[in-house]
Design a protein around this motif. Structure first.
Motif, PDB file in Angstrom:
ATOM      1  N   GLY A  20       0.764  -1.051  -0.029  1.00  0.00           N
ATOM      2  CA  GLY A  20       0.013   0.037   0.007  1.00  0.00           C
ATOM      3  C   GLY A  20       1.086   1.358   0.091  1.00  0.00           C
ATOM      4  O   GLY A  20       2.054   1.304   0.212  1.00  0.00           O
ATOM      5  N   ARG A  21       0.157   2.342  -0.044  1.00  0.00           N
ATOM      6  CA  ARG A  21       0.884   3.722  -0.093  1.00  0.00           C
ATOM      7  C   ARG A  21       0.075   4.572   1.158  1.00  0.00           C
ATOM      8  O   ARG A  21      -0.566   5.692   1.154  1.00  0.00           O
ATOM      9  CB  ARG A  21       0.587   4.389  -1.292  1.00  0.00           C
ATOM     10  CG  ARG A  21       0.944   3.554  -2.549  1.00  0.00           C
ATOM     11  CD  ARG A  21       0.515   4.147  -3.883  1.00  0.00           C
ATOM     12  NE  ARG A  21       0.855   5.741  -4.053  1.00  0.00           N
ATOM     13  CZ  ARG A  21       0.364   6.271  -4.845  1.00  0.00           C
ATOM     14  NH1 ARG A  21      -0.349   5.758  -5.757  1.00  0.00           N
ATOM     15  NH2 ARG A  21       0.731   7.739  -5.144  1.00  0.00           N
ATOM     16  N   ASP A  22       0.441   4.322   2.392  1.00  0.00           N
ATOM     17  CA  ASP A  22      -0.005   4.517   3.581  1.00  0.00           C
ATOM     18  C   ASP A  22       0.238   6.121   3.685  1.00  0.00           C
ATOM     19  O   ASP A  22      -0.879   7.045   4.075  1.00  0.00           O
ATOM     20  CB  ASP A  22       0.525   4.015   4.811  1.00  0.00           C
ATOM     21  CG  ASP A  22      -0.090   2.680   4.953  1.00  0.00           C
ATOM     22  OD1 ASP A  22      -0.607   2.114   3.940  1.00  0.00           O
ATOM     23  OD2 ASP A  22       0.236   1.766   5.936  1.00  0.00           O
ATOM     24  N   GLU A  23       1.271   6.566   3.590  1.00  0.00           N
ATOM     25  CA  GLU A  23       1.673   8.064   3.667  1.00  0.00           C
ATOM     26  C   GLU A  23       1.043   8.817   2.793  1.00  0.00           C
ATOM     27  O   GLU A  23       0.515  10.018   3.182  1.00  0.00           O
ATOM     28  CB  GLU A  23       3.161   8.169   3.561  1.00  0.00           C
ATOM     29  CG  GLU A  23       3.939   7.624   4.899  1.00  0.00           C
ATOM     30  CD  GLU A  23       5.564   8.087   4.706  1.00  0.00           C
ATOM     31  OE1 GLU A  23       5.884   8.978   3.939  1.00  0.00           O
ATOM     32  OE2 GLU A  23       6.113   7.655   5.414  1.00  0.00           O
ATOM     33  N   ASP A  24       0.879   8.487   1.361  1.00  0.00           N
ATOM     34  CA  ASP A  24      -0.069   9.234   0.346  1.00  0.00           C
ATOM     35  C   ASP A  24      -1.483   9.273   0.655  1.00  0.00           C
ATOM     36  O   ASP A  24      -1.892  10.384   0.236  1.00  0.00           O
ATOM     37  CB  ASP A  24       0.497   8.527  -1.050  1.00  0.00           C
ATOM     38  CG  ASP A  24       2.123   8.775  -1.317  1.00  0.00           C
ATOM     39  OD1 ASP A  24       2.605   9.589  -0.937  1.00  0.00           O
ATOM     40  OD2 ASP A  24       2.278   7.905  -2.107  1.00  0.00           O
TER      41      ASP A  24
END
Length: 253
Positions: A20-24
């Motif tokens: 996933g791309r949690d920070e984005d």
């Protein structure tokens, strides 16, 4: 003004493996379902994800799975209702410690993968998990992924439950979801249209064109969809256009 929650499964990376791309994604959602270390996540990822949620004022809940990291919690397991209850309690306790460390209120529970399927197919397993939740904290919210589970939550006066809708997956006519083996890019405008339809009318179109009732107060966005951020940006544009207010689960219940 319509209130709606956007939730996303997060904290599923572990070790050197990234999911996933949690920070984005975190700046665009209102509730985060954070893996508890069984199907994904590890202590460091759990801490970092809770801290990221706190930074963006996002509500936190646990996303418990079966103890099967190699299968990402998506393989069936022969487990009794009591065993599944204990799996949830264990993961809840681990994540709650990190929430306490960061001064974050723990708000909900949303089972993952094969555990969710088990609860959907077996009311006994679902009841065991719900009673386990109530034994620990009767202020917790159960985020129900399908109507089978949601109906079981209604047996418990002390358990708050929210029904969940999906906009980046397709529905069969029976309201079951078509889960892709591998996430594909989605048209952001089409997904945003579905979001508005569920948020304002409680309906969504199935793959055969039939209109389905989806009385959801929370909508799930998958952070591992390749263009998840583009989708969330399109949704936020529609939120502004349609007088929709984004709110975490604890403000909606």
């Amino acid at each position: 003004m319509v209130q709606i929650d956007i939730n996303c499964d997060m904290g599923e990376s572990f070790g050197n493996w990234t999911m996933g791309r949690d920070e984005d994604v975190m700046p665009y959602i209102s509730s985060a379902n954070i893996a508890g270390g069984y199907h994904g996540g590890d202590p460091h990822v759990m801490r970092e994800t809770v801290a990221l949620a706190a930074e963006h004022d996002v509500g936190v809940g646990v996303h418990p799975g079966l103890p099967d990291k190699m299968g990402f919690g998506r393989r069936k397991m022969d487990a009794t209702p009591e065993e599944v209850r204990d799996y949830v309690t264990y993961q809840f306790g681990a994540l709650r410690a990190f929430c306490d460390q960061h001064g974050v209120t723990f708000q909900h529970v949303k089972p993952h993968g094969a555990m969710y399927s088990m609860l959907s197919e077996s009311p006994d397993h679902a009841r065991a998990v719900m009673e386990g939740i109530l034994d620990v904290d009767d202020d917790l919210i159960y985020l129900a992924t399908d109507m089978n589970i949601y109906e079981v939550t209604q047996e418990y006066d002390d358990l708050d439950a929210v029904f969940e809708g999906y906009v980046d997956l397709d529905y069969n006519p029976d309201r079951s979801l078509i889960v892709e083996q591998e996430k594909e890019t989605r048209d952001p405008e089409n997904v945003a249209d579905r979001f508005v339809s569920i948020a304002t009318e409680g309906t969504v179109e199935a793959v055969n064109g039939e209109t389905l009732d989806v009385p959801a107060d929370s909508i799930c966005i998958h952070g591992d969809t390749p263009n998840a951020v583009d989708i969330l940006e399109a949704i936020h544009d529609r939120i502004d256009e349609h007088d929709i207010e984004l709110a975490p689960l604890h403000e909606i219940v």
